[in-house]
Design a protein around this motif. Structure first.
Motif, short mmCIF file in Angstrom:
data_model
loop_
_atom_site.label_atom_id
_atom_site.label_comp_id
_atom_site.label_asym_id
_atom_site.label_seq_id
_atom_site.Cartn_x
_atom_site.Cartn_y
_atom_site.Cartn_z
N ASP A 58 0.81 -1.21 0.00
CA ASP A 58 0.00 0.00 0.00
C ASP A 58 0.85 1.27 0.00
O ASP A 58 0.31 2.37 0.08
CB ASP A 58 -0.92 0.02 1.22
CG ASP A 58 -2.00 -1.05 1.15
OD1 ASP A 58 -2.70 -1.11 0.14
OD2 ASP A 58 -2.12 -1.84 2.12
N THR A 59 2.17 1.11 -0.07
CA THR A 59 3.04 2.28 0.04
C THR A 59 4.10 2.33 -1.06
O THR A 59 4.05 3.19 -1.94
CB THR A 59 3.72 2.31 1.43
OG1 THR A 59 4.38 1.05 1.67
CG2 THR A 59 2.72 2.58 2.54
N ALA A 87 -7.10 -12.41 -2.08
CA ALA A 87 -6.28 -11.26 -2.43
C ALA A 87 -7.01 -9.97 -2.10
O ALA A 87 -8.22 -9.86 -2.33
CB ALA A 87 -5.93 -11.31 -3.92
N PHE A 88 -6.27 -9.00 -1.58
CA PHE A 88 -6.85 -7.72 -1.16
C PHE A 88 -6.10 -6.62 -1.89
O PHE A 88 -5.03 -6.20 -1.47
CB PHE A 88 -6.71 -7.59 0.35
CG PHE A 88 -7.28 -6.34 0.95
CD1 PHE A 88 -8.21 -5.56 0.28
CD2 PHE A 88 -6.89 -5.92 2.23
CE1 PHE A 88 -8.75 -4.40 0.84
CE2 PHE A 88 -7.41 -4.77 2.80
CZ PHE A 88 -8.34 -4.01 2.10
N PRO A 89 -6.65 -6.13 -3.02
CA PRO A 89 -5.96 -5.07 -3.77
C PRO A 89 -5.82 -3.81 -2.93
O PRO A 89 -6.65 -3.52 -2.06
CB PRO A 89 -6.89 -4.82 -4.96
CG PRO A 89 -7.78 -6.00 -5.03
CD PRO A 89 -7.93 -6.51 -3.63
N SER A 90 -4.76 -3.07 -3.20
CA SER A 90 -4.57 -1.82 -2.47
C SER A 90 -5.68 -0.83 -2.79
O SER A 90 -6.02 -0.63 -3.96
CB SER A 90 -3.22 -1.19 -2.82
OG SER A 90 -3.06 0.04 -2.15
N PRO A 91 -6.24 -0.20 -1.76
CA PRO A 91 -7.24 0.85 -2.01
C PRO A 91 -6.61 2.19 -2.39
O PRO A 91 -7.33 3.17 -2.60
CB PRO A 91 -7.98 0.95 -0.67
CG PRO A 91 -6.96 0.55 0.35
CD PRO A 91 -6.09 -0.48 -0.32
N PHE A 92 -5.29 2.23 -2.48
CA PHE A 92 -4.59 3.47 -2.76
C PHE A 92 -4.05 3.46 -4.19
O PHE A 92 -3.69 2.42 -4.73
CB PHE A 92 -3.46 3.69 -1.75
CG PHE A 92 -3.92 3.56 -0.33
CD1 PHE A 92 -4.71 4.55 0.26
CD2 PHE A 92 -3.60 2.44 0.41
CE1 PHE A 92 -5.15 4.42 1.57
CE2 PHE A 92 -4.04 2.30 1.72
CZ PHE A 92 -4.83 3.30 2.30
N LYS A 93 -3.97 4.64 -4.77
CA LYS A 93 -3.52 4.78 -6.15
C LYS A 93 -2.00 4.94 -6.21
O LYS A 93 -1.43 5.76 -5.50
CB LYS A 93 -4.19 5.99 -6.80
CG LYS A 93 -3.79 6.21 -8.25
CD LYS A 93 -4.47 7.45 -8.81
CE LYS A 93 -4.02 7.69 -10.26
NZ LYS A 93 -4.65 8.92 -10.82
N PHE A 94 -1.37 4.15 -7.06
CA PHE A 94 0.07 4.26 -7.30
C PHE A 94 0.31 5.05 -8.59
O PHE A 94 -0.46 4.95 -9.54
CB PHE A 94 0.71 2.88 -7.45
CG PHE A 94 0.98 2.18 -6.15
CD1 PHE A 94 2.26 2.17 -5.61
CD2 PHE A 94 -0.04 1.54 -5.46
CE1 PHE A 94 2.51 1.52 -4.40
CE2 PHE A 94 0.21 0.88 -4.26
CZ PHE A 94 1.49 0.87 -3.73
N GLN A 95 1.39 5.83 -8.60
CA GLN A 95 1.81 6.48 -9.83
C GLN A 95 3.31 6.67 -9.81
O GLN A 95 3.96 6.55 -8.77
CB GLN A 95 1.10 7.82 -10.02
CG GLN A 95 1.51 8.92 -9.05
CD GLN A 95 0.79 10.23 -9.35
OE1 GLN A 95 -0.43 10.32 -9.21
NE2 GLN A 95 1.54 11.24 -9.76
N ARG A 96 3.86 6.96 -10.99
CA ARG A 96 5.31 7.13 -11.12
C ARG A 96 5.71 8.56 -10.76
O ARG A 96 5.00 9.50 -11.10
CB ARG A 96 5.76 6.78 -12.53
CG ARG A 96 5.49 5.34 -12.90
CD ARG A 96 6.04 4.98 -14.26
NE ARG A 96 5.71 3.60 -14.61
CZ ARG A 96 6.40 2.53 -14.20
NH1 ARG A 96 7.47 2.70 -13.43
NH2 ARG A 96 6.03 1.33 -14.54
N TYR A 97 6.86 8.68 -10.10
CA TYR A 97 7.35 9.99 -9.67
C TYR A 97 8.80 10.16 -10.11
O TYR A 97 9.56 9.21 -10.24
CB TYR A 97 7.28 10.13 -8.15
CG TYR A 97 5.88 10.26 -7.59
CD1 TYR A 97 5.32 11.51 -7.35
CD2 TYR A 97 5.13 9.12 -7.30
CE1 TYR A 97 4.04 11.62 -6.82
CE2 TYR A 97 3.86 9.23 -6.77
CZ TYR A 97 3.31 10.49 -6.54
OH TYR A 97 2.03 10.59 -6.03
N GLY A 98 9.18 11.42 -10.31
CA GLY A 98 10.57 11.77 -10.57
C GLY A 98 11.08 11.26 -11.90
O GLY A 98 10.37 10.59 -12.67
N GLN A 99 12.35 11.55 -12.16
CA GLN A 99 12.99 11.06 -13.38
C GLN A 99 13.16 9.55 -13.36
O GLN A 99 13.17 8.90 -14.40
CB GLN A 99 14.34 11.74 -13.57
CG GLN A 99 14.26 13.24 -13.85
CD GLN A 99 15.62 13.86 -14.10
OE1 GLN A 99 16.66 13.22 -13.90
NE2 GLN A 99 15.62 15.11 -14.55
#
Length: 455
Positions: A58-59, A87-99
């Motif tokens: 989740d992080t 299975a318990f999918p993360s309730p939080f959104k992931f995205q790409r950061y930085g270069q």
């Protein structure tokens, strides 16, 4: 009649007195390890400890496969401490950061803005899925036997750059974590190297540091009392050689010296309003800003615990609980990274983030029903480090496609400790202390430096 000591006289005598003689003896035991074994990249350490165990999935360890298996058993299910289900999918959104494009969840969006300064280790492993032994392993290098903490080893090996402040400080607002002071113990090392606990929920310095000022005597009376105690202790020390007495003498002298310097170090009102706003006015913003001020003044290691007990131990309703907890510290962590960098301190300050283990990718069950939380997971989890010789914008190792267990480059706590010591100029195999007939070290007989994350 000998005139009474002035405050300046006493401080001079304290600086070269019994306590410092005792400390010199302690370093003499260490021999040459009182100096770095090689050129250090880092001079100081700040450790954000998320006691209870933050969820890596989740992080800092995204697992899209969990969404595909939502509501279904996963193929690689492992034995867990409590019963878990699908299975318990993360309730939080992931995205790409930085270069670097490293994916981080929106729980730590502000921290993620600094991902190009961060190395994420995604393949950490502990030994058992229980808090107490895992806390001892992460902090002291052994999950069973009482051993000195990382901070105690660092101050034993390198000392503190400021004799008026402790070399190792642990802050935890509202009380202590489970295992309390054992987390920053000196164990068989001399007591002078144990961490000093600060309850950072308070604002006033005399609440932050208990007994920092005497309610019964002014400074002149204290000088006379301490001079008498110094003479008595000198006579006592001549009759016996005991490291505990030397540590006690040093603690008395340190306590007096702290009355002058601690009030200054803990007073964040001296910072600009812009800086205070950067960190935020919550307890975690305050304690993180205090930590930076302590590091500037020569404290070797500061550990910042989230709170009393085990707040990150979210067996139920992880979405609400993790979001609240991350909201407490995301801004202070990001502020520290920014602040250290603009002051030129990040390059020689090692910043560490993590808990004692991670959490399962499967949902925890109670009476056969989902609690919308996750159980403990020692098979694989994440920590990250920044600054102090770390190659930013990197990831090391991985867990399986579901995040249950370390798969690529499994990393032990001994490896992590060996790397931390290496960055501070210490060969983990050579920093030893003879006790009970053998030479002990933080990493015992294990540990390899994680070289791919070094700059």
């Amino acid at each position: 009649m000998t005139p009474p000591l002035t405050r300046r006289d006493f401080l001079c005598r304290s600086g070269m007195g019994l306590g410092m003689l005792g400390l010199a003896d302690l370093h003499a035991v260490a021999g040459e390890v009182a100096r770095p074994h090689h050129a250090p990249k880092a001079k100081r350490v700040i450790h954000f400890f998320l006691n209870g165990g933050p969820s890596h999935v989740d992080t800092f360890d995204p697992k899209p496969a969990l969404a595909r298996y939502e509501g279904k058993p996963i193929p690689s299910h492992r034995i867990t401490e409590r019963k878990t289900g699908a299975a318990f999918p993360s309730p939080f959104k992931f995205q790409r950061y930085g270069q670097s494009g490293i994916e981080v969840s929106d729980l730590f969006a502000k921290t993620a803005a600094h991902i190009d300064d961060i190395a994420v280790i995604r393949s950490m492993q502990a030994q058992v899925p229980n808090h107490e032994p895992s806390l001892m392993l992460m902090n002291c290098g052994d999950s069973i036997q009482p051993r000195p903490s990382l901070g105690a080893w660092l101050t034993y090996g390198l000392g503190s750059a400021n004799e008026n402040l402790p070399g190792f400080i642990a802050m935890c607002p509202g009380g202590m974590p489970i295992k309390s002071a054992e987390n920053w113990q000196s164990a068989f090392l001399p007591g002078a190297f144990q961490g000093t606990y600060v309850d950072s929920q308070h604002h006033a310095v005399d609440r932050l540091i208990e007994n920092i000022r005497s309610p019964h005597a002014d400074s002149r009376v204290q000088l006379r009392q301490l001079e008498l105690m110094r003479r008595i202790n000198a006579e006592h020390l001549r009759q016996r050689s005991d490291p505990r007495l030397e540590a006690r003498i040093q603690s008395f002298e340190l306590a007096f010296r702290m009355q002058i310097e601690a009030a200054d170090a803990f007073d964040i009102a001296q910072e600009t309003q812009h800086t205070r706003d950067l960190y935020g006015d919550g307890v975690h913003g305050r304690q993180t800003l205090i930590a930076r001020r302590l590091l500037e003044r020569g404290v070797r290691m500061v550990q910042l615990w989230h709170g009393a007990g085990q707040p990150w131990d979210n067996h139920d309703n992880i979405e609400t609980n993790h979001r609240k907890l991350a909201n407490d510290i995301d801004q202070p962590i990001a502020a520290l990274l920014h602040d250290l960098k603009q002051r030129g301190m990040l390059e020689d300050t090692l910043v560490i983030w993590g808990g004692e283990f991670g959490r399962t990718p499967t949902v925890e069950l109670s009476g056969g029903k989902s609690k919308l939380g996750r159980d403990h997971n020692h098979y694989g989890f994440s920590v990250w480090m920044a600054g102090g010789g770390i190659k930013g914008g990197t990831t090391y190792g991985s867990t399986d496609e579901f995040g249950f267990a370390a798969q690529e480059n499994p990393t032990s706590v001994h490896d992590l400790h060996a790397t931390i010591l290496h960055l501070l100029g210490i060969n983990h195999e050579e920093l030893t202390y003879r006790y009970a007939g053998r030479d002990f070290r933080l990493t015992d007989v294990h540990g390899d430096v994680i070289r791919p994350i070094l700059a």
